[in-house]
Scaffold this motif. Sequence first.
Motif, PDB file in Angstrom:
ATOM      1  N   GLY A  33      -1.083 -10.862   0.824  1.00 55.01           N
ATOM      2  CA  GLY A  33      -1.236  -9.476   1.250  1.00 55.01           C
ATOM      3  C   GLY A  33      -0.913  -8.504   0.126  1.00 55.01           C
ATOM      4  N   THR A  34       0.155  -8.797  -0.596  1.00 53.75           N
ATOM      5  CA  THR A  34       0.533  -7.936  -1.709  1.00 53.75           C
ATOM      6  C   THR A  34      -0.524  -7.952  -2.801  1.00 53.75           C
ATOM      7  N   ALA A  35      -0.960  -9.142  -3.162  1.00 53.71           N
ATOM      8  CA  ALA A  35      -1.929  -9.268  -4.255  1.00 53.71           C
ATOM      9  C   ALA A  35      -3.242  -8.567  -3.916  1.00 53.71           C
ATOM     10  N   VAL A  36      -3.674  -8.737  -2.685  1.00 59.58           N
ATOM     11  CA  VAL A  36      -4.941  -8.146  -2.266  1.00 59.58           C
ATOM     12  C   VAL A  36      -4.883  -6.621  -2.392  1.00 59.58           C
ATOM     13  N   VAL A  37      -3.799  -6.052  -1.935  1.00 61.28           N
ATOM     14  CA  VAL A  37      -3.674  -4.601  -1.981  1.00 61.28           C
ATOM     15  C   VAL A  37      -3.573  -4.104  -3.432  1.00 61.28           C
ATOM     16  N   GLN A  38      -2.828  -4.794  -4.245  1.00 63.66           N
ATOM     17  CA  GLN A  38      -2.715  -4.387  -5.652  1.00 63.66           C
ATOM     18  C   GLN A  38      -4.090  -4.373  -6.304  1.00 63.66           C
ATOM     19  N   LEU A  39      -4.861  -5.416  -6.095  1.00 66.26           N
ATOM     20  CA  LEU A  39      -6.199  -5.492  -6.686  1.00 66.26           C
ATOM     21  C   LEU A  39      -7.076  -4.354  -6.180  1.00 66.26           C
ATOM     22  N   LEU A  40      -6.983  -4.096  -4.889  1.00 65.42           N
ATOM     23  CA  LEU A  40      -7.833  -3.059  -4.310  1.00 65.42           C
ATOM     24  C   LEU A  40      -7.489  -1.683  -4.880  1.00 65.42           C
ATOM     25  N   ILE A  41      -6.211  -1.384  -4.942  1.00 63.16           N
ATOM     26  CA  ILE A  41      -5.814  -0.065  -5.428  1.00 63.16           C
ATOM     27  C   ILE A  41      -6.133   0.061  -6.929  1.00 63.16           C
ATOM     28  N   ALA A  56       0.834  -1.197   0.000  1.00 62.56           N
ATOM     29  CA  ALA A  56       0.000   0.000   0.000  1.00 62.56           C
ATOM     30  C   ALA A  56       0.874   1.255   0.000  1.00 62.56           C
ATOM     31  N   LEU A  57       1.878   1.225   0.856  1.00 62.94           N
ATOM     32  CA  LEU A  57       2.762   2.370   0.987  1.00 62.94           C
ATOM     33  C   LEU A  57       3.476   2.669  -0.320  1.00 62.94           C
ATOM     34  N   ALA A  58       3.879   1.620  -1.011  1.00 61.39           N
ATOM     35  CA  ALA A  58       4.603   1.808  -2.261  1.00 61.39           C
ATOM     36  C   ALA A  58       3.734   2.523  -3.291  1.00 61.39           C
TER      37      ALA A  58
END
Lengths: 360, 360
Positions: free
Chosen positions: B308-316, B105-107
């Motif tokens: 965790g990474t995949a979930v955030v990428q999809l959300l953003i 998310a931060l990235a």
Amino acid sequence: MSRAQTRGSRQGRAGIRDVAAAAGVSITTVSDALNGKGRLPDATRRHVREVADRLGYRPSAAARTLRTGKSGLIGLTVTTYGDEPFTFTEFAYFAEMARAATSAALARGYALVILPATSRHDVWSNVALDGTVVIDPSDHDPVVTELVRQGLPVVSDGRPAGTLPVTAWVDNDHEAAVLDLLDHLAAAGARRIGLLTGTTTDTYTRLSTTAYLSWCERVGQDPVYEAYPAHDPCAGAVAADRLLARPDRPDAVYGLFDPNGTDLLAAARRYGLRVPDDLLLVCCSESTVYAATEPPITTLSLKPRRIGTAVVQLLIDAIEGIDTDRPVEQVIPTELIVRTSSQRRPPRTTVSPPRSPSQE
Amino acid sequence: MSRAQTRGSRQGRAGIRDVAAAAGVSITTVSDALNGKGRLPDATRRHVREVADRLGYRPSAAARTLRTGKSGLIGLTVTTYGDEPFTFTEFAYFAEMARAATSAALARGYALVILPATSRHDVWSNVALDGTVVIDPSDHDPVVTELVRQGLPVVSDGRPAGTLPVTAWVDNDHEAAVLDLLDHLAAAGARRIGLLTGTTTDTYTRLSTTAYLSWCERVGQDPVYEAYPAHDPCAGAVAADRLLARPDRPDAVYGLFDPNGTDLLAAARRYGLRVPDDLLLVCCSESTVYAATEPPITTLSLKPRRIGTAVVQLLIDAIEGIDTDRPVEQVIPTELIVRTSSQRRPPRTTVSPPRSPSQE
DNA sequence: CGACCGTGCAGAAACGTGCCTGTCAACAAG
DNA sequence: CTTGTTGACAGGCACGTTTCTGCACGGTCG
């Protein structure tokens, strides 16, 4: 009228205007009715609430924040090594501390935002915080000074180093804890106690190490310690091995970091050392796995749940300007959970039970 | 003029007006210069930036959010048992997953807000979210439906049960993982494989258990399992004991939850069972302690960091309306980390090294 | 020479709330 | 009848941005 139509046909959420129009009252009345302010008859209050519910009205957090200056958000800043938000060695501690902090904040109507200290500045300025919790801030932490300059309250987990101007802090008495623990090992028969410590300069590592050195001086023992970069999980195993391979091999070891227990246990097995007969073992950890290892390992708990709770209470008190009788500098006592690994002659055959989950 | 004076003498932070006045330009120019928009000569841009820095100007996140409708905040919702935000059994998984999610998310310029699902409604509506990650939502989760109704994107960790209308989801193939794992145990010589499972009805527990039952049916083995409330850390030890006390004692056990490894190891010791000679052991865990237990225990990793990474990428992606080629339903492969506890005849004397911290 | 156009910037309208200041009616006291 | 008081609400400003619209200006072209 065209304005009203534009609003009425707006996509998405209903605003306070729509509620006022639907209820046949003014915006002020809606605001007062929903927030329990002003002087309105109960009939009007109920009516407005009902209409708001029917329209599915949710007040805009952004507008409220802009108007009131309070966002209801608290930052949880954690020091970082490399590009990952929190370090391996502090896993269990951080998890427990964050859990307690989240609960405590929620109970008072606040939410927690995770913000690594090294994060890009734009993220920091993009979130409206009412205050921040800082975990173990470094000496002249630029983030902290910047926040204080903005007038935000900052409460730190860990005594602030130097002249860091935090609003309040909560910490353990690390020196006393280490001295107690070393006395405990000595009482169990240890003649030469070794230390597994870190190469970082954070307060916890520094205080614990100096306490160890002063204890050694007091009892007249030569210090026997190995230091390693605590953020590297593999280096811990290597350092544990080095410590037990020394010619002046200790007959008891205290490990400062969470994984040191398993590290030291594995190293002891490699050298054929029996625990606790040939080697007494204690490590600082919040993990419950040490209750079920072979043998169970004595741990020093820093009580992260109490710390997390205390930190949040202090911060919210400062945010809301409440003058409680809580001291702004709190020392939380540690707890030594004595298990087989530090008792040369196990006086009982019973093993201490796993800690209850409902501890304070 | 008195207005300007009032503003100028305002306590606290400088606003965009102050910057505009100090730089001798208009508010628009300041906004454009700082945000890299509009068409301005570089000289003006530099000048405005310099003045803003000198005044210590920080744009108000609340005002920006109100205007743009984007807060840069992502909710991290976790199911709760009791009044604590997250459960004991998922500690390591949640910690790793949250860590990866925070980084990702931060990235991309977002921050994470921890929000328990059972939290009071006022906290939920008091924070402006651009979207939410939900961990293992229950069947007809009211929080999720409410968020979707508001038009917010929701991405779930765990395949949504029933007709829950999430934007996207990421999950492991739990059935395939369990089947693989049971085959692995059978290949190592297991004749009767037992299961330590939970009494809760969440998707993970349900899928894993049915996979176990169908595997038993396929190979013609009677199921041997014990279920316990997974949120109670003490109940796990008791259930492990019960499982090994049965007359039809299994010669291999798979534990669905993180602490089951130490639970089962302790229970095996109590009954004098040697691992892996008398009992093969596997549990689902992200903890590194199982690399250093006696013996090291084979674990099934759900790869929480990738999730965790995949979930955030999809959300953003959903928040920003980007149409990537990422599938909105992603299955992340699990990884079976084979250690001594599931190899009847250890082919080598070497122990698998601890996992590198720099894994993907 | 007037129409046209791109550049560099300013004005002002939102965004959705909270709250301060009024207004108006009803009513009691003088 | 006047005046003060109180309850119940409405109007409107302010919070600090972003952004749409538009103005002035100098140069170019028909």
